[in-house]
Design a protein around this motif. Structure first.
Motif, short mmCIF file in Angstrom:
data_model
loop_
_atom_site.label_atom_id
_atom_site.label_comp_id
_atom_site.label_asym_id
_atom_site.label_seq_id
_atom_site.Cartn_x
_atom_site.Cartn_y
_atom_site.Cartn_z
N SER A 197 -28.78 -47.03 -21.69
CA SER A 197 -29.16 -48.11 -21.23
C SER A 197 -28.15 -49.42 -21.96
CB SER A 197 -30.57 -48.59 -21.57
OG SER A 197 -31.34 -47.68 -20.90
N PRO A 198 -26.87 -49.12 -21.72
CA PRO A 198 -26.00 -50.01 -22.23
C PRO A 198 -26.12 -51.52 -22.05
CG PRO A 198 -24.94 -48.91 -20.44
CD PRO A 198 -26.52 -48.38 -20.75
N GLY A 199 -26.90 -51.87 -21.25
CA GLY A 199 -27.34 -53.40 -20.74
C GLY A 199 -28.21 -54.12 -21.94
N VAL A 200 -28.70 -53.21 -22.67
CA VAL A 200 -29.52 -53.69 -23.75
C VAL A 200 -28.70 -54.24 -24.90
CG1 VAL A 200 -31.20 -53.43 -25.41
CG2 VAL A 200 -31.80 -52.53 -22.95
N LYS A 201 -28.65 -55.49 -25.10
CA LYS A 201 -27.83 -56.26 -26.18
C LYS A 201 -28.41 -56.24 -27.47
CE LYS A 201 -24.36 -56.03 -23.38
NZ LYS A 201 -23.89 -54.83 -23.17
N THR A 202 -29.95 -56.46 -27.54
CA THR A 202 -30.58 -56.70 -28.52
C THR A 202 -31.99 -55.94 -28.75
OG1 THR A 202 -30.01 -59.19 -28.21
CG2 THR A 202 -31.73 -58.73 -29.80
N SER A 203 -32.17 -55.26 -29.83
CA SER A 203 -33.49 -54.61 -30.02
C SER A 203 -34.01 -55.41 -31.39
CB SER A 203 -33.39 -53.51 -29.89
OG SER A 203 -33.29 -52.66 -31.29
N LEU A 204 -35.38 -55.77 -31.11
CA LEU A 204 -36.09 -56.52 -32.26
C LEU A 204 -37.12 -55.32 -32.58
CD1 LEU A 204 -37.11 -59.75 -30.67
CD2 LEU A 204 -35.27 -59.59 -32.19
N VAL A 205 -36.81 -55.05 -33.91
CA VAL A 205 -37.82 -54.11 -34.46
C VAL A 205 -38.78 -54.36 -35.35
CG1 VAL A 205 -37.54 -51.78 -35.62
CG2 VAL A 205 -35.53 -52.74 -34.48
N VAL A 206 -40.12 -54.03 -34.96
CA VAL A 206 -41.21 -54.45 -35.65
C VAL A 206 -41.41 -53.38 -36.74
CG1 VAL A 206 -43.87 -54.74 -35.71
CG2 VAL A 206 -42.24 -55.60 -33.63
N ARG A 207 -41.71 -53.86 -37.91
CA ARG A 207 -41.96 -52.83 -39.04
C ARG A 207 -43.45 -52.48 -38.96
NH1 ARG A 207 -38.03 -53.33 -43.06
NH2 ARG A 207 -37.45 -55.46 -43.02
N ARG A 208 -43.94 -51.16 -38.77
CA ARG A 208 -45.23 -50.65 -38.79
C ARG A 208 -45.38 -49.70 -39.78
NH1 ARG A 208 -50.12 -51.45 -40.17
NH2 ARG A 208 -51.53 -49.85 -38.70
N THR A 209 -44.60 -48.41 -39.72
CA THR A 209 -44.92 -47.34 -40.59
C THR A 209 -43.86 -47.54 -41.58
OG1 THR A 209 -43.18 -46.36 -39.00
CG2 THR A 209 -45.56 -46.05 -38.39
#
Ligand code: 6R9
Length: 636
Positions: A197-209
């Protein structure tokens, strides 16, 4: 005043008749009195099922989060909006007040804006059942972005397909998730998905584990850094009533998943109204729906419906079996839950276990029990009624679909007398019809046919994202001027509906139409049986014969299998008739299920029909491993 809160059966009929006589004025009154609009509509409804085109409250403007958050601040700022119960029972539950939720949603919305997200953009959300999931959903709605939540149990390929279908440029995900005693590496799955899915330019990562993850430079960003810095005020974007609110994928019988598009105004009105009535919601209630927000049930009846009513909605991160099979009931006792809404598959799983797991808790706070997702069998209904509800809480068997947005056929508790396995009566505004093989409507009672809806309701999906033709073909082409549900139903002597299952589950044996649900009900009555699924397979003389896949309870294991087969067939013969006896019975350790707990009969049908070469994509199943053992032990 509209009769927003139905309190007895006579009132239901009054309201129902009114809603059918003049649907526009019925919904208009409700929309006027109970919601906050920036601008009122020019037209309540325009529709044409042949195109199909459906518009509710056209010309109106609103933001759904002002209805779910801002307007409660005056009177309910300190009331708990989301009650978060973590996976680990030793971790403290979190009470998020309306004030706090409003603040966190605003901050999240500002984070999204800072990443360039604009009105109309699609945002993929792939998160476990933690508060950030609900907050992300609402943050999208705050700024008019269209959320596409993908259940965080789906594989990388399923995730990537969904991201690409609606062209998301951003994903909100987490490092990992806690499920019982397991920790799942969600970020790894996302990384794999994003390779395709190269269209995704940003991933926001939630810290959980706090698991170690690889952060890709220039693409992956920890959410907490941005979140802490974000402003806590965010003006709501003004939306048109027919602007899309979200896309949610549902699997079709063939081909790629369908991205059902729901719009803003009608969806809000319908989910709020049905939440209030189907759960008889009152101000001090503690409402709990055990679904995942990755499904429509979670969208409509964990997030939007409850919050639009200013309710306290429980969000549970974990699983019913951890730390033991009493977890659900422990949570009900701990938080004094008043409405409990779950799926038949969960009830069956818990009913298999020792009664002590439920009996040791005080469940006296419960007022309403609900089920959704598939037909509930009689035995599970009674177990739920006897041991959870103590015969004191009405069970609402709610029939509806991703496509319908909200509950369509359901008892109204304390008004509609309930009968096991019957979804009973249509909610106000819903006009069901049963159709015969010649596409003619079947009049009268004590009849059975294919379930359609004759008139639009406010929360019907408006299209399939990017494929309006498929939307028309799937739902509006089988019967002229009707929405076709894909389900079969029976209408009994008093007009109650019983959903008999997907019509593709109907099996014709020697010319007799047999629904899978009643046969499975009969089988499940056997004391040694935990669960069953039947399918048809080609038969020289009968056309089709029946093949049963049956899982046994512990008490059934080790019993002589031929004796069991005889007893089960005897039971079917008594309950339904000898015609419904099974030709083949395979005992299995489990049944293949979707993540939302529906039995995948498609796979079982192929195995029974010796067509095991191409079982299709089984990666999205809850338990893909059982497929192999079923295949190896098939009676073919
Ligand atoms: C809400 C949801 C929709 C299909 C639907 C039907 C089955 C749902 C049911 C039920 C019998 C009930 N279904 N509720 N069958 N009784 N109370 O589950 O949406 O995941 O789209 O599934 O589920 O077959 O057509 P979705």
């Amino acid at each position: 005043m509209s009769n927003y809160h139905i309190k007895h059966l006579e009132e239901y009929w009054q309201v129902y008749r009114k809603s059918v006589r003049n649907p526009e004025s019925f919904w208009e009154e409700i929309a006027e009195e109970h919601f906050l609009w920036r601008k009122k509509w020019d037209n309540v409804l325009s529709w044409d099922f042949s195109k199909p085109e459906i518009k509710w409250f056209e010309g109106a403007q609103l933001n759904i989060t002002e209805n779910c958050l801002d307007r409660h601040l005056a009177s309910r700022a300190d009331k708990t909006a989301i009650l978060f119960e973590p996976n680990n029972p030793d971790e403290k539950a979190e009470h998020i007040t309306y004030r706090d939720l409003h603040r966190r949603v605003s901050k999240m919305a500002n984070v999204l804006k800072s990443q360039g997200v604009k009105k109309g953009d699609r945002v993929c959300i792939y998160l476990p059942m933690i508060p950030e999931l609900a907050i992300s959903v609402l943050a999208c709605a705050r700024i008019g972005a269209v959320h596409s939540v993908v259940f965080a149990g789906f594989s990388a390929s399923a995730l990537s397909t969904r991201i690409n279908d609606c062209d998301c440029k951003i994903i909100i995900c987490a490092d990992g998730s806690f499920r019982g005693n397991k920790t799942l590496d969600l970020k790894d799955i996302v990384d794999k998905a994003l390779e395709n899915s190269p269209g995704v330019k940003t991933s926001l990562v939630v810290r959980r584990t706090n698991t170690t993850v690889v952060m890709k430079e220039g693409r992956d960003v920890w959410l907490d850094d941005l979140f802490d810095k974000a402003e806590d005020v965010c003006k709501a974007t003004v939306m048109d009533a027919e602007d899309p609110l979200f896309i949610l994928y549902t699997s079709g019988s063939t081909g790629k998943p369908k991205g059902m598009v729901h719009t803003t105004g009608g969806y809000m009105v319908y989910t709020a109204y049905t939440f209030k009535n189907v759960f008889q919601y009152r101000e001090d209630d503690i409402y709990w729906c055990t679904a995942d927000i990755g499904w429509i049930t979670g969208h409509s009846y964990i997030v939007y419906g409850p919050l639009a009513n200013g309710a306290t909605t429980v969000m549970f991160e974990g699983v019913p079996s951890y730390p033991d099979y009493g977890r659900f009931w422990g949570i009900v006792e701990k938080h004094k839950v008043t409405q409990f809404y779950t799926a038949p598959t969960a009830i069956r799983a818990l009913a298999k276990e020792n009664l002590n797991f439920v009996e040791k808790y005080n469940l006296s706070s419960l007022k309403v029990l609900g089920t959704v997702g598939e037909p509930i069998n009689e035995e599970a209904w009674h177990w739920y009624n006897d041991h959870v509800g103590k015969k004191n809480s009405p069970i609402v068997d709610t029939w509806w679909q991703t496509e319908t947005g909200g509950i369509m056929i359901s008892p109204i508790p304390y008004s509609t007398p309930t009968i096991p396995t019957f979804a009973t009566l249509p909610l106000p505004g819903i006009q069901p019809a049963l159709m015969d093989e010649n596409a003619k409507e079947i009049q009268g009672n004590q009849v059975e046919g294919r379930l359609t809806i004759k008139f639009p309701w406010p929360s019907i999906a408006r299209t399939i994202y990017g494929n309006h033709d498929r939307y028309r073909d799937t739902y509006f082409s089988a019967y002229k001027d009707m929405y076709f549900t894909g389900d079969g139903a029976r209408r009994d002597a008093v007009g109650y509906y019983r959903i008999t299952g997907r019509v593709d589950d109907v099996i014709i044996v020697s010319g007799h139409n047999l629904g899978t649900a009643p046969i499975e009900d009969a089988i499940n009555e056997h004391p040694a049986v935990a669960e069953s699924a039947i399918v048809g397979f080609p038969h020289d003389i009968k056309g089709n014969a029946l093949y049963g896949y049956i899982t046994l309870k512990e008490t059934g294991e080790g019993r002589d299998q031929d004796n069991l087969r005889n007893e089960i067939n005897q039971l079917i013969a008594t309950r339904i008739g000898p015609i419904a006896k099974l030709d083949k019975i395979q005992f299995t350790e489990g049944l293949p299920k979707t993540r939302s707990g529906k039995i995948m009969r498609r796979i079982l049908r192929k195995i029974a029909g010796k067509d095991t070469e191409n079982l299709g994509d089984i990666s999205t199943l809850l338990n893909p491993e059982v497929v192999k053992s079923i295949k190896n032990n098939a009676l073919v």
